[in-house]
Enzyme design. Structure first.
Site: not given
Length: 302
Positions: A94, A200
């Site tokens: 998406e 991260d």
């Protein structure tokens, strides 16, 4: 510009006859919906899978916090446009129109991280079931019974890469001492469960969905580990409002022994400084040495 046929074929399973065109950074369907799509070279296949599996896990743990993956795979003879496409990885998710993380969204993110993502436990131990990539650096992962073993393997993977680059012999020697002395001393006493990490989580991988104002995280390098490891890189580079950290620890207190929290953050930051040395060299090697020297000073010889 028309999108690659592999993406149209995926969407046509649920939307017969749909077509796709490039619309800025996204693909726009003939029904008006937007998607994010990318193609890579055959060498990128593991990286695509690592990102997809990370995002799938995050969405399972915290629905809506990251883009939902629709499909990730390899182009074959049935989905190619030309023979040179075969073996190329593809990724479809998406699309979210992402803006900078706001202070109010940072509060929501802190709560969701503490109560959802970092409450999602692994039944298999510490690590992850596929390799993931922190930037362009491959984390081989696998499964470990203990957090010290898992984190030692993460540091060890970076040290191996620095050895291969040459010129970092003294840094690698110092890192070996951290592995021998600091990791067991700081991580051994922890009584923790392996929870899902983004891996991260710096400011460049956070933002808001402009359509809702809700926080979004993306570009993960996930694994199951100590929740505090996810907080380290954000403090290195700034940009994440302090309200995020305050709210986070209101819902998930610092691990015991709390007096070692700041040293654990230094150790977790060392991973990212070593990784940035692998990726970019230069000043990051000096920053890694400073972290190591402080850790070695603060953790006495046994």
């Amino acid at each position: 510009m028309r999108a690659h046929r592999v993406f149209e074929l995926i969407l046509q399973r649920s939307q017969p006859g749909v077509s796709l065109t490039q619309d800025g950074p996204s693909l726009r369907s003939s029904t008006g919906q937007h998607y994010f799509a990318k193609l890579g070279s055959p060498a990128d296949a593991d990286q695509f899978v690592g990102e997809a599996e990370s995002l799938k896990a995050i969405v399972q743990a915290a629905p809506g916090l990251a883009p939902k993956v629709l499909e990730c795979g390899i182009i074959d003879s049935d989905t190619k446009e030309r023979d040179g496409d075969i073996g190329r990885p593809y990724f479809l998710s998406e699309y979210k129109d992402i803006g900078p993380l706001t202070s109010s969204a940072a509060v929501v993110l802190g709560k969701r991280l503490a109560t959802e993502l970092h409450a999602f436990k692994s039944p298999d131990g510490f690590g992850f079931h596929v390799p993931t990539y922190c930037g362009q650096t491959r984390q081989d992962n696998g499964w470990y019974e203990t957090w010290p073993e898992c984190f030692d393997a993460l540091i060890g993977g970076l040290v191996d890469k620095l050895h291969a680059q040459r010129g970092y012999e003294s840094l690698c020697k110092q890192a070996a001492e951290v592995r021998r002395r600091v990791i067991p001393a700081l991580l051994g006493p922890l009584v923790i469960q392996p929870v899902l990490l983004h891996g991260d989580l710096w400011s460049g991988n956070t933002g808001i969905d402009r359509s809702t104002g809700a926080p979004v995280i993306f570009d993960p390098s996930s694994y199951y580990g100590h929740n505090e490891a996810d907080l380290a890189i954000g403090r290195m580079f700034g940009g994440i409002p302090e309200s995020f950290y305050t709210t986070y620890h209101e819902h998930l207190p610092k691990s015991e022994p709390q007096e070692q929290y700041s040293l654990r953050q230094e150790l977790y930051q060392l991973y990212h400084y070593l990784n940035h040395t692998v990726l970019f060299g230069g000043a990051y090697a000096g920053s890694a040495r400073q972290k190591i020297e402080r850790l070695l000073r603060e953790v006495p010889l046994q």
